[in-house]
Design an enzyme around this catalytic site. Sequence first.
Site, PDB file in Angstrom:
ATOM      1  N   THR A  71       0.839  -1.207   0.000  1.00 14.48           N
ATOM      2  CA  THR A  71       0.000   0.000   0.000  1.00 14.48           C
ATOM      3  C   THR A  71       0.868   1.248   0.000  1.00 14.48           C
ATOM      4  OG1 THR A  71      -1.724  -1.181   1.211  1.00 14.48           O
ATOM      5  CG2 THR A  71      -1.820   1.229   1.273  1.00 14.48           C
ATOM      6  N   ASN A 148      -5.504  -9.753  -7.521  1.00 11.58           N
ATOM      7  CA  ASN A 148      -5.538 -10.442  -6.234  1.00 11.58           C
ATOM      8  C   ASN A 148      -6.775 -11.308  -6.044  1.00 11.58           C
ATOM      9  OD1 ASN A 148      -6.185  -7.489  -6.246  1.00 11.58           O
ATOM     10  ND2 ASN A 148      -7.284  -8.059  -4.374  1.00 11.58           N
ATOM     11  N   SER A 196       5.263  -6.754  -1.627  1.00  8.88           N
ATOM     12  CA  SER A 196       4.907  -6.884  -0.216  1.00  8.88           C
ATOM     13  C   SER A 196       5.400  -8.216   0.316  1.00  8.88           C
ATOM     14  CB  SER A 196       3.379  -6.787  -0.074  1.00  8.88           C
ATOM     15  OG  SER A 196       3.015  -6.931   1.266  1.00  8.88           O
ATOM     16  N   CYS A 316     -15.856  -5.196   2.587  1.00  9.16           N
ATOM     17  CA  CYS A 316     -16.653  -4.567   3.638  1.00  9.16           C
ATOM     18  C   CYS A 316     -15.952  -3.297   4.058  1.00  9.16           C
ATOM     19  CB  CYS A 316     -16.763  -5.519   4.821  1.00  9.16           C
ATOM     20  SG  CYS A 316     -17.757  -4.861   6.144  1.00  9.16           S
TER      21      CYS A 316
END
Length: 375
Positions: A71, A148, A196, A316
């Site tokens: 990120t 992803n 990452s 969510c």
Amino acid sequence: MKRYLDCNATCPPVQQALEASARAAVEAVGNPSSLHWAGRAARRIIDDARDTLAAYVGCESGSVVFTSGGTEANNIAIHSVLSGVESGRVICTAIEHPAVLQPLQRASEHGFEIVSVRPDAHGVVSAEAMIDAITDDTRMVCMMLVNNESGAIQPVQQVADYCRDRGVPILVDAVQGLGKLSLDFKSVNVDFMSLSAHKIGGPKGVGALLVKRGVKLQELSPGGGQERKRRSGTENVPGIAGFSAALGQIDFSQFAPVRDAFEQQLADKIPEVSIVSKDATRTANTSLFMLPGMDGETLLMQLDLAGFAVASGSACSSGKREASHVLLAMGLNDTAARSSVRVSFGPGNSMDDAEALVNALVTVRQRLRAMAGIR
Ligand SMILES: Cc1ncc(COP(=O)(O)O)c(C=O)c1O
């Protein structure tokens, strides 16, 4: 029995990474910026890890900027390019991770025009469509290497070649590609690539931005000038040590037979299942599927009760469930996009897990259908 099948979310740490992190935490007590022996010991760990990562991904050590993860790497690259220009276009795929989409959303609030290119029905964005979207006022292109959710591999090289010829900066989010595809930063020849650690069995909260030689980086969070004034803040020495120790420890291609057997058995037992990106080239460990008439979130919760950790395609955020933006971009409707479940295999998973998950899905589906009065 607990079964973990969500390795695209995060992969359980490998022993080598845990040991390297623990060793660095205990032995390298100094601040890597300190000039004394303790600082130098910590600095040495970072330098070694930088060399190891650079060799693994085919770049010079000077190209590696350690970050807190994918990120931050994406945010640094986007900020760096866009903070240096007035306004203009940014091209991205519609299936980017939020770690790219959200900074671009912010850029749009500052006057940049964000053009997002949709994938085909297989979840692959065409290189031609990306290239067609590039105009004279295009400031940047962002294109992920592997999606992803679906595992679909994107045609990054063709777009990268065009961008290089046109002098348009390009960021490749390779977070889901590391360890699954062979990466060669120099030959891909892009400006930025984000990585990452925790997707390959390394520690959470550490990653890297690879920066092409000669490309200047504008810091996102100015401070003490670490990472050659490209990413300030005391380095996460144990995390960086663990990251480099994790490289190459998991051979993700070994999960292809398990994934394929899972999909075959699922299709045999629930014929209406639809496997997303089945006809695209995918990473070997990922299976995204839709069960018509089911809600992915409900399936996920039922499977959780039965001990299975999987993911649903829906996100969510702030209590509001949203259908998968990837599936919506592929042209599926909201109901179909909410019926998805992602299984991503990794270390420790076997044919037994695949079979157990299929059986659990059959049971859960029957139960949910019975509750809804469907025979
Ligand atoms: C494609 C992609 N980009 C970026 C990220 C963010 O990486 P991190 O969790 O290291 O911030 C992820 C994590 O899910 C991802 O899958």
